[in-house]
Design an enzyme around this catalytic site. Structure first.
Site, PDB file in Angstrom:
ATOM      1  N   LYS A  31       0.967  -1.161   0.016  1.00 60.02           N
ATOM      2  CA  LYS A  31       0.040  -0.064  -0.031  1.00 60.02           C
ATOM      3  C   LYS A  31       0.589   1.327  -0.063  1.00 60.02           C
ATOM      4  O   LYS A  31       1.632   1.386   0.818  1.00 60.02           O
ATOM      5  CB  LYS A  31      -0.864   0.052   1.172  1.00 60.02           C
ATOM      6  CG  LYS A  31      -1.782   1.332   1.208  1.00 60.02           C
ATOM      7  CD  LYS A  31      -2.696   1.075   2.737  1.00 60.02           C
ATOM      8  CE  LYS A  31      -2.263   1.643   3.736  1.00 60.02           C
ATOM      9  NZ  LYS A  31      -1.907   3.099   3.771  1.00 60.02           N
ATOM     10  N   ASP A  58      -3.640   4.374  -1.868  1.00 59.47           N
ATOM     11  CA  ASP A  58      -4.318   4.746  -0.856  1.00 59.47           C
ATOM     12  C   ASP A  58      -4.442   6.147  -0.499  1.00 59.47           C
ATOM     13  O   ASP A  58      -3.932   6.584   0.163  1.00 59.47           O
ATOM     14  CB  ASP A  58      -3.922   3.952   0.478  1.00 59.47           C
ATOM     15  CG  ASP A  58      -4.867   4.332   1.764  1.00 59.47           C
ATOM     16  OD1 ASP A  58      -6.171   4.644   1.550  1.00 59.47           O
ATOM     17  OD2 ASP A  58      -4.481   4.051   2.938  1.00 59.47           O
ATOM     18  N   LYS A  60      -7.533   8.126  -0.691  1.00 59.89           N
ATOM     19  CA  LYS A  60      -8.880   8.341  -0.055  1.00 59.89           C
ATOM     20  C   LYS A  60      -9.600   9.505  -0.641  1.00 59.89           C
ATOM     21  O   LYS A  60      -9.737  10.561  -0.105  1.00 59.89           O
ATOM     22  CB  LYS A  60      -8.822   8.490   1.488  1.00 59.89           C
ATOM     23  CG  LYS A  60      -8.247   7.175   1.894  1.00 59.89           C
ATOM     24  CD  LYS A  60      -8.208   7.409   3.598  1.00 59.89           C
ATOM     25  CE  LYS A  60      -7.611   6.225   4.394  1.00 59.89           C
ATOM     26  NZ  LYS A  60      -6.279   6.032   4.142  1.00 59.89           N
ATOM     27  N   ASP A  63     -13.977  14.564  -3.027  1.00 66.15           N
ATOM     28  CA  ASP A  63     -14.098  16.032  -3.443  1.00 66.15           C
ATOM     29  C   ASP A  63     -15.630  16.053  -4.275  1.00 66.15           C
ATOM     30  O   ASP A  63     -16.394  15.011  -4.348  1.00 66.15           O
ATOM     31  CB  ASP A  63     -13.110  16.508  -4.284  1.00 66.15           C
ATOM     32  CG  ASP A  63     -12.862  17.961  -4.260  1.00 66.15           C
ATOM     33  OD1 ASP A  63     -13.764  18.715  -4.561  1.00 66.15           O
ATOM     34  OD2 ASP A  63     -11.504  18.503  -4.062  1.00 66.15           O
ATOM     35  N   THR A 117     -10.527   3.308  10.732  1.00 61.78           N
ATOM     36  CA  THR A 117     -10.388   2.412  11.829  1.00 61.78           C
ATOM     37  C   THR A 117      -9.796   3.360  13.164  1.00 61.78           C
ATOM     38  O   THR A 117      -9.821   2.546  14.273  1.00 61.78           O
ATOM     39  CB  THR A 117      -9.608   1.282  11.497  1.00 61.78           C
ATOM     40  OG1 THR A 117      -8.357   1.613  10.892  1.00 61.78           O
ATOM     41  CG2 THR A 117     -10.020   0.483  10.438  1.00 61.78           C
ATOM     42  N   ARG A 209       2.770  -1.290  10.807  1.00 63.76           N
ATOM     43  CA  ARG A 209       3.740  -0.941  11.658  1.00 63.76           C
ATOM     44  C   ARG A 209       4.483  -2.378  12.151  1.00 63.76           C
ATOM     45  O   ARG A 209       5.244  -2.774  12.676  1.00 63.76           O
ATOM     46  CB  ARG A 209       3.499  -0.075  12.829  1.00 63.76           C
ATOM     47  CG  ARG A 209       3.682   1.249  12.479  1.00 63.76           C
ATOM     48  CD  ARG A 209       2.785   2.102  13.315  1.00 63.76           C
ATOM     49  NE  ARG A 209       1.450   2.347  12.958  1.00 63.76           N
ATOM     50  CZ  ARG A 209       0.702   3.243  13.674  1.00 63.76           C
ATOM     51  NH1 ARG A 209       1.270   3.988  14.515  1.00 63.76           N
ATOM     52  NH2 ARG A 209      -0.532   3.113  13.297  1.00 63.76           N
TER      53      ARG A 209
END
Length: 232
Positions: A31, A58, A60, A63, A117, A209
């Site tokens: 990603k 990614d 997102k 608009d 999330t 991570r």
């Protein structure tokens, strides 16, 4: 369709990305998010793709429909496998995004973010002004996304089963916030293990991570991949 765990390349530059990817001797699904893309531009996509890895871009997007549609038409020139928008932008925006991708000749799967999330139900109620349960909000966003013609949604593993029940197995449920039991939560609120995500109906998991900050990222990736594939 590549269903390997998606590794979030949450780095600042190409040098850090290449250092991380070098020990891997296999095709990965990775990603590229806003931090990496906005600081390095389309070159980062080409460089990673040239290494043979699949890419979830990614960004997102959120608009007005015309702006998102034109942006997607431009992004369609990149060799990516998945990209996303915010479902909160509405059905017209999502349809415009899909039309833009197709007009640009891209075969990338377009999915939409339901609720981040990092968002709790309390935050949704008080800060977004959306009443009711977060589960209801997410399933509603998923239905709107499906009706707009998109391939699936980003959701936590906690909602995957609800979305599977409402929209079926084939509708993609891409789940970030994945942690092993030994990992720190970080800034995620609605997190889950790879096993729980698989059992709950997620079709993809995104892991950052837990892999990228591990002392042995390759071993950690394979441990998570095994847990994801076995689902137990």
């Amino acid at each position: 369709m590549n269903t390997n765990p998606i590794i979030a390349l949450d780095f600042r530059n190409m040098e850090e990305v290449l250092t991380f990817l070098k020990p891997f001797d296999e095709q990965l699904f990775v990603k590229i998010g806003m931090e990496l893309y906005l600081q390095n531009g389309p070159t980062i996509v080409k460089e990673v793709r040239d290494l043979g890895h699949d890419i979830f871009l990614d960004l997102k997007l959120h608009d007005i429909p015309n702006t998102v549609g034109q942006a997607m038409k431009g992004l369609a020139g990149l060799d990516i496998q998945m990209i996303n928008v915010h479902a909160a932008g509405g059905s017209k925006m999502m349809t415009a995004a899909l039309d833009g991708l197709k007009a640009g000749g891209s075969q990338a799967q377009l999915i939409a973010v339901t609720q981040l999330t990092s968002t709790s139900e309390e935050m949704m109620n008080e800060e977004q002004g959306i009443p009711g349960s977060i589960n209801d909000s997410i399933v509603n966003y998923a239905r709107v996304t499906r009706d707009a013609g998109l391939a699936g949604v980003v959701c936590s593993a906690n909602e995957s089963a609800l979305i599977r029940e409402a929209l079926g197995e084939d509708f993609l449920k891409v789940t970030p916030g994945i942690r092993t039991l030994a990992d720190a939560k970080g800034d995620q609120v609605r997190i889950a293990t790879p096993e729980f995500a698989r059992q709950n109906g997620s079709t993809h998991i995104v892991v950052g991570r837990s892999i990228t900050q591990d002392s042995d990222p390759v071993a950690k990736y394979h441990s998570i991949k095994k847990a994801w594939e076995q689902g137990c």
